[in-house]
Scaffold this motif. Sequence first.
Motif, mmCIF file in Angstrom:
data_model
loop_
_atom_site.group_PDB
_atom_site.id
_atom_site.type_symbol
_atom_site.label_atom_id
_atom_site.label_comp_id
_atom_site.label_asym_id
_atom_site.label_seq_id
_atom_site.Cartn_x
_atom_site.Cartn_y
_atom_site.Cartn_z
ATOM 1 N N PHE A 65 0.815 -1.217 0.000
ATOM 2 C CA PHE A 65 0.000 0.000 0.000
ATOM 3 C C PHE A 65 0.848 1.266 0.000
ATOM 4 O O PHE A 65 0.412 2.305 -0.496
ATOM 5 C CB PHE A 65 -0.937 0.017 1.202
ATOM 6 N N GLU A 66 2.034 1.213 0.550
ATOM 7 C CA GLU A 66 2.856 2.402 0.646
ATOM 8 C C GLU A 66 3.547 2.726 -0.673
ATOM 9 O O GLU A 66 3.525 3.864 -1.152
ATOM 10 C CB GLU A 66 3.911 2.225 1.746
ATOM 11 N N THR A 67 4.155 1.724 -1.290
ATOM 12 C CA THR A 67 4.968 1.958 -2.485
ATOM 13 C C THR A 67 4.251 1.635 -3.793
ATOM 14 O O THR A 67 4.652 2.109 -4.852
ATOM 15 C CB THR A 67 6.239 1.108 -2.431
ATOM 16 N N GLY A 68 3.227 0.791 -3.737
ATOM 17 C CA GLY A 68 2.560 0.356 -4.954
ATOM 18 C C GLY A 68 3.298 -0.759 -5.668
ATOM 19 O O GLY A 68 2.852 -1.230 -6.721
ATOM 20 N N GLU A 69 4.413 -1.199 -5.118
ATOM 21 C CA GLU A 69 5.164 -2.281 -5.745
ATOM 22 C C GLU A 69 4.484 -3.624 -5.462
ATOM 23 O O GLU A 69 3.864 -3.816 -4.408
ATOM 24 C CB GLU A 69 6.603 -2.318 -5.215
ATOM 25 N N THR A 70 4.628 -4.541 -6.419
ATOM 26 C CA THR A 70 4.011 -5.857 -6.289
ATOM 27 C C THR A 70 5.079 -6.928 -6.216
ATOM 28 O O THR A 70 5.961 -7.004 -7.078
ATOM 29 C CB THR A 70 3.076 -6.146 -7.477
ATOM 30 N N LEU A 71 4.984 -7.760 -5.198
ATOM 31 C CA LEU A 71 5.890 -8.885 -5.026
ATOM 32 C C LEU A 71 5.165 -10.168 -5.380
ATOM 33 O O LEU A 71 4.078 -10.450 -4.853
ATOM 34 C CB LEU A 71 6.372 -8.958 -3.575
ATOM 35 N N ASP A 72 5.749 -10.949 -6.287
ATOM 36 C CA ASP A 72 5.229 -12.280 -6.580
ATOM 37 C C ASP A 72 5.789 -13.207 -5.510
ATOM 38 O O ASP A 72 6.978 -13.528 -5.509
ATOM 39 C CB ASP A 72 5.665 -12.733 -7.966
ATOM 40 N N THR A 73 4.937 -13.629 -4.581
ATOM 41 C CA THR A 73 5.417 -14.422 -3.456
ATOM 42 C C THR A 73 5.819 -15.835 -3.862
ATOM 43 O O THR A 73 6.474 -16.537 -3.079
ATOM 44 C CB THR A 73 4.364 -14.495 -2.340
ATOM 45 N N LEU A 74 5.451 -16.262 -5.070
ATOM 46 C CA LEU A 74 5.875 -17.578 -5.549
ATOM 47 C C LEU A 74 7.361 -17.589 -5.884
ATOM 48 O O LEU A 74 8.049 -18.594 -5.699
ATOM 49 C CB LEU A 74 5.079 -17.985 -6.784
ATOM 50 N N THR A 75 7.846 -16.460 -6.394
ATOM 51 C CA THR A 75 9.235 -16.384 -6.849
ATOM 52 C C THR A 75 10.064 -15.386 -6.053
ATOM 53 O O THR A 75 11.270 -15.291 -6.262
ATOM 54 C CB THR A 75 9.282 -15.974 -8.331
ATOM 55 N N ASN A 76 9.391 -14.638 -5.160
ATOM 56 C CA ASN A 76 10.042 -13.590 -4.368
ATOM 57 C C ASN A 76 10.704 -12.541 -5.252
ATOM 58 O O ASN A 76 11.785 -12.037 -4.966
ATOM 59 C CB ASN A 76 11.075 -14.196 -3.411
ATOM 60 N N THR A 77 10.031 -12.216 -6.352
ATOM 61 C CA THR A 77 10.520 -11.196 -7.275
ATOM 62 C C THR A 77 9.430 -10.157 -7.504
ATOM 63 O O THR A 77 8.239 -10.441 -7.379
ATOM 64 C CB THR A 77 10.926 -11.801 -8.628
ATOM 65 N N LYS A 78 9.844 -8.956 -7.865
ATOM 66 C CA LYS A 78 8.892 -7.899 -8.166
ATOM 67 C C LYS A 78 8.271 -8.127 -9.544
ATOM 68 O O LYS A 78 8.919 -8.652 -10.450
ATOM 69 C CB LYS A 78 9.577 -6.535 -8.124
ATOM 70 N N THR A 79 7.021 -7.724 -9.681
ATOM 71 C CA THR A 79 6.320 -7.890 -10.943
ATOM 72 C C THR A 79 5.460 -6.668 -11.207
ATOM 73 O O THR A 79 5.373 -5.753 -10.382
ATOM 74 C CB THR A 79 5.462 -9.177 -10.920
ATOM 75 N N ASN A 80 4.825 -6.640 -12.354
ATOM 76 C CA ASN A 80 4.047 -5.488 -12.795
ATOM 77 C C ASN A 80 2.771 -5.326 -11.962
ATOM 78 O O ASN A 80 1.956 -6.238 -11.886
ATOM 79 C CB ASN A 80 3.691 -5.670 -14.278
ATOM 80 N N THR A 81 2.604 -4.161 -11.362
ATOM 81 C CA THR A 81 1.411 -3.896 -10.560
ATOM 82 C C THR A 81 0.184 -3.640 -11.422
ATOM 83 O O THR A 81 -0.942 -3.940 -11.023
ATOM 84 C CB THR A 81 1.651 -2.685 -9.634
#
Length: 214
Positions: A65-81
């Motif tokens: 909610f703070e940054t708007g960044e999305t983490l794919d918890t399956l791979t622990n990598t950032k992805t497109n929000t």
Amino acid sequence: MVDEIIEYWASLARELASRFNIHDDFDMSSEFWNWDNFSEEIRGLKNNYGIGNDYVDILGLRVDFETGETLDTLTNTKTNTSRVIPHLYYHTKSQDMGVANEWVKFNALSGSWACRYSFDEKDVNALTDAYVDNREKLFEALKRFGAKEADFGDASFEVSFLPMIKVLLVFEDADEEFPASVRLLYDKNSIYYMPHEQLGDISWFLASRVMKAM
């Protein structure tokens, strides 16, 4: 009346078109679906509809909610929000009717007669194949998204797309007459928390995430 919910979501779409000066039809790939445009509204989901204070999770895609960044918890990598922005934006406009605990097909949701194109049963065919080939691995993948076993068909799982938007996967074994199959059902009140187009997306969204988890 049945048409009221269609008109409610349609009125929001018209407001968006006016807000972004869009004269033609727009879809979820449109450039205006980004965090900068909708962050203020989406932050309104904090501590609402069963969502926590720090992030919202859609099938393992965790939006901060703070940054708007999305983490794919399956791979622990950032992805497109942007891919989940439409779902989250419309969810901020929910009519809070509670969970019905009554499962229906997409075409039995209120107003679905006007949006039949939004759902394609073929989207879940990959889950049928996985059920036939390696059901235990499939069930483990579903549980990674918090799916709960239910008592329908030969196997079934309740999945929360969002806390108030629940779907049911019902698996049937093959027999002498019919091949193995899977049905995707919706909580009857889901339509009050997200419009038909976004609810229809759940079929391919869920299938693709589960296959990735496998």
